[in-house]
Design an enzyme around this catalytic site. Structure first.
Site, PDB file in Angstrom:
ATOM      1  N   MET A  30       0.842  -1.202   0.000  1.00  0.00           N
ATOM      2  CA  MET A  30       0.000   0.000   0.000  1.00  0.00           C
ATOM      3  C   MET A  30       0.878   1.254   0.000  1.00  0.00           C
ATOM      4  O   MET A  30       0.403   2.348   0.284  1.00  0.00           O
ATOM      5  CB  MET A  30      -0.932  -0.007   1.213  1.00  0.00           C
ATOM      6  CG  MET A  30      -1.887  -1.203   1.184  1.00  0.00           C
ATOM      7  SD  MET A  30      -3.408  -0.911   2.070  1.00  0.00           S
ATOM      8  CE  MET A  30      -2.797  -0.604   3.708  1.00  0.00           C
ATOM      9  N   HIS A  34       8.978   1.235   3.441  1.00  0.00           N
ATOM     10  CA  HIS A  34      10.053   1.276   4.441  1.00  0.00           C
ATOM     11  C   HIS A  34      10.923   0.045   4.252  1.00  0.00           C
ATOM     12  O   HIS A  34      10.708  -0.751   3.322  1.00  0.00           O
ATOM     13  CB  HIS A  34       9.466   1.365   5.855  1.00  0.00           C
ATOM     14  CG  HIS A  34       8.401   0.350   6.139  1.00  0.00           C
ATOM     15  ND1 HIS A  34       8.646  -0.995   6.166  1.00  0.00           N
ATOM     16  CD2 HIS A  34       7.058   0.497   6.367  1.00  0.00           C
ATOM     17  CE1 HIS A  34       7.523  -1.649   6.438  1.00  0.00           C
ATOM     18  NE2 HIS A  34       6.533  -0.769   6.548  1.00  0.00           N
ATOM     19  N   HIS A  37       9.190  -3.336   3.534  1.00  0.00           N
ATOM     20  CA  HIS A  37       8.813  -3.549   2.130  1.00  0.00           C
ATOM     21  C   HIS A  37      10.053  -3.826   1.277  1.00  0.00           C
ATOM     22  O   HIS A  37      10.047  -4.701   0.404  1.00  0.00           O
ATOM     23  CB  HIS A  37       8.129  -2.305   1.563  1.00  0.00           C
ATOM     24  CG  HIS A  37       6.869  -1.882   2.252  1.00  0.00           C
ATOM     25  ND1 HIS A  37       6.785  -0.744   3.013  1.00  0.00           N
ATOM     26  CD2 HIS A  37       5.641  -2.453   2.282  1.00  0.00           C
ATOM     27  CE1 HIS A  37       5.547  -0.618   3.477  1.00  0.00           C
ATOM     28  NE2 HIS A  37       4.831  -1.643   3.056  1.00  0.00           N
ATOM     29  N   GLN A  61     -10.363  -2.767   1.727  1.00  0.00           N
ATOM     30  CA  GLN A  61      -9.901  -3.491   2.915  1.00  0.00           C
ATOM     31  C   GLN A  61      -9.913  -2.603   4.156  1.00  0.00           C
ATOM     32  O   GLN A  61      -9.491  -3.033   5.225  1.00  0.00           O
ATOM     33  CB  GLN A  61      -8.529  -4.120   2.688  1.00  0.00           C
ATOM     34  CG  GLN A  61      -7.357  -3.157   2.647  1.00  0.00           C
ATOM     35  CD  GLN A  61      -6.068  -3.877   2.309  1.00  0.00           C
ATOM     36  OE1 GLN A  61      -5.892  -4.392   1.221  1.00  0.00           O
ATOM     37  NE2 GLN A  61      -5.147  -3.927   3.254  1.00  0.00           N
ATOM     38  N   GLY A 147       4.931 -10.203   3.952  1.00  0.00           N
ATOM     39  CA  GLY A 147       5.671 -10.126   5.204  1.00  0.00           C
ATOM     40  C   GLY A 147       4.958 -10.880   6.314  1.00  0.00           C
ATOM     41  O   GLY A 147       3.725 -10.870   6.387  1.00  0.00           O
ATOM     42  N   ARG A 187       2.220   2.811   9.329  1.00  0.00           N
ATOM     43  CA  ARG A 187       1.368   3.510  10.299  1.00  0.00           C
ATOM     44  C   ARG A 187       2.155   4.053  11.491  1.00  0.00           C
ATOM     45  O   ARG A 187       1.607   4.828  12.267  1.00  0.00           O
ATOM     46  CB  ARG A 187       0.256   2.579  10.799  1.00  0.00           C
ATOM     47  CG  ARG A 187      -0.810   2.306   9.752  1.00  0.00           C
ATOM     48  CD  ARG A 187      -2.011   1.573  10.335  1.00  0.00           C
ATOM     49  NE  ARG A 187      -3.141   1.570   9.419  1.00  0.00           N
ATOM     50  CZ  ARG A 187      -3.495   0.537   8.641  1.00  0.00           C
ATOM     51  NH1 ARG A 187      -2.802  -0.583   8.663  1.00  0.00           N
ATOM     52  NH2 ARG A 187      -4.543   0.639   7.845  1.00  0.00           N
TER      53      ARG A 187
HETATM   54  P1  AMP Z   1       1.463  -2.907   3.489  1.00  0.00           P
HETATM   55  O1  AMP Z   1       2.010  -1.854   2.581  1.00  0.00           O
HETATM   56  O2  AMP Z   1       1.456  -2.512   4.925  1.00  0.00           O
HETATM   57  O3  AMP Z   1       0.158  -3.465   2.992  1.00  0.00           O
HETATM   58  O4  AMP Z   1       2.495  -4.105   3.430  1.00  0.00           O
HETATM   59  C1  AMP Z   1       2.857  -4.685   2.202  1.00  0.00           C
HETATM   60  C2  AMP Z   1       3.636  -5.945   2.466  1.00  0.00           C
HETATM   61  O5  AMP Z   1       4.799  -5.637   3.217  1.00  0.00           O
HETATM   62  C3  AMP Z   1       2.848  -6.959   3.308  1.00  0.00           C
HETATM   63  O6  AMP Z   1       3.099  -8.257   2.828  1.00  0.00           O
HETATM   64  C4  AMP Z   1       3.414  -6.768   4.675  1.00  0.00           C
HETATM   65  O7  AMP Z   1       3.332  -7.919   5.485  1.00  0.00           O
HETATM   66  C5  AMP Z   1       4.851  -6.435   4.358  1.00  0.00           C
HETATM   67  N1  AMP Z   1       5.440  -5.709   5.483  1.00  0.00           N
HETATM   68  C6  AMP Z   1       4.975  -4.589   6.075  1.00  0.00           C
HETATM   69  N2  AMP Z   1       5.737  -4.254   7.137  1.00  0.00           N
HETATM   70  C7  AMP Z   1       6.705  -5.208   7.222  1.00  0.00           C
HETATM   71  C8  AMP Z   1       7.792  -5.441   8.119  1.00  0.00           C
HETATM   72  N3  AMP Z   1       8.047  -4.624   9.146  1.00  0.00           N
HETATM   73  N4  AMP Z   1       8.572  -6.517   7.914  1.00  0.00           N
HETATM   74  C9  AMP Z   1       8.310  -7.364   6.872  1.00  0.00           C
HETATM   75  N5  AMP Z   1       7.304  -7.202   6.003  1.00  0.00           N
HETATM   76  C10 AMP Z   1       6.510  -6.134   6.167  1.00  0.00           C
END
Ligand code: AMP
Length: 281
Positions: A30, A34, A37, A61, A147, A187
């Site tokens: 999304m 960081h 990702h 979602q 992740g 977040r």
């Molecule tokens: P998001 O952008 O939060 O939807 O996350 C995108 C992908 O990055 C998802 O598969 C998350 O599980 C993964 N992700 C987010 N934060 C972390 C983290 N701290 N360590 C590993 N993977 C992460």
């Protein structure tokens, strides 16, 4: 690196690459990227010819009153971060491109979406699974990277891929943390200084729980209570849930045995943080 915003255009481009025999790794995100990702992108880039990163704040979602509108966005910085980690393609569609007028289809994974985060975020995993399946159909990756930070999401996506006979290989990657232990999250930027300090209780309490289990504790209630007590020392923390579950079924366990997941969600003001630990006994 190339940036696509249109489904037809990225499809046409990737199909040509696939016809040439290139393999594709997809990292759905999304945005507001960081190091967490980036670790996924690096792995996708190392294991495939082409790493595709999708950046899409998926409205379906988010529940009512959640942070869809104010979710942090910075596409320019994301492009640099993605490219720095080895991404060759960014797919950043508008909401209308993913859900045009007349859109009617949703993916529902039963049961495992109704516990843990699903209990306080009804519809969340239906929205996430739908977007991920659409991305699988658009990109047709060989592998997709998720992740373990979102442990339940990884379980749900694996279940969906298996149930719907997807050929996509789901790769789940370790949680990346700040130096002090806080799990990285887009977040985290919402947290005030004091909330940021208190948020350390999440990773600390999980570590403590892991040590209790190493020392021989097998009673899930006792482990949950120890975590609860530690987090509750922080006056800004409002616990949503602390659960000890089977890693695949996500069903509560009484005795800690085999592979279990300790998962928790805690709110600091309007900011909901999650963290987890997988333990093998
Ligand atoms: P998001 O952008 O939060 O939807 O996350 C995108 C992908 O990055 C998802 O598969 C998350 O599980 C993964 N992700 C987010 N934060 C972390 C983290 N701290 N360590 C590993 N993977 C992460």
């Amino acid at each position: 690196m190339r940036v696509f915003k249109k489904v037809d255009e990225i499809k046409a481009y990737l199909r040509k690459q696939q016809n040439k025999g290139k393999t594709i790794g997809l990292v759905p995100t999304m945005g507001y990227l960081h190091e967490g990702h980036q670790s996924l992108i690096r792995r996708a880039s190392a294991e495939n010819d082409i790493a595709v990163v999708s950046i899409f704040v998926n409205p379906i979602q988010f529940g009512e009153g959640e942070d869809f509108e104010r979710y942090p966005r910075d596409i320019d910085k994301d492009m640099q971060a993605a490219e720095g980690a080895g991404a060759m393609i960014i797919f950043a569609p508008e909401v209308r491109e993913m859900y045009p007028d007349g859109y009617k289809t949703y993916v529902e994974v039963k049961d495992i979406t109704e516990v843990l985060c699903g209990a306080s975020r009804p519809g969340h995993f239906r929205g996430a699974a739908t977007a991920v399946l659409k991305l699988f159909n658009i990109v047709r990756p060989d592998k997709a990277y998720f992740g373990r930070k979102d442990a339940q999401q990884a379980v749900v996506i694996k279940r969906m891929a298996e149930d719907l006979n997807s050929d996509v290989d789901i790769v789940v990657c370790p949680i990346v943390r700040e130096d002090d232990g806080l799990a990285m999250s887009s977040r985290n930027i919402y947290l005030s200084g004091e909330e940021r300090k208190q948020a350390l209780a999440l990773s600390k309490s999980l570590k403590m729980a892991g040590n209790l289990i190493i020392k021989g504790e097998r009673n899930a209630e006792k482990v949950k209570k120890a975590i609860h007590d530690m987090i509750s020392e922080n006056d800004l923390a409002a616990i949503d849930y602390i659960s000890v579950v089977d890693v695949e079924t996500l069903k509560d366990v009484d005795r800690i045995n085999g592979r279990i997941l300790i998962a928790l969600a805690v709110k600091f003001g309007a900011t909901r943080l999650i963290d987890n630990l997988t333990v093998e006994v």
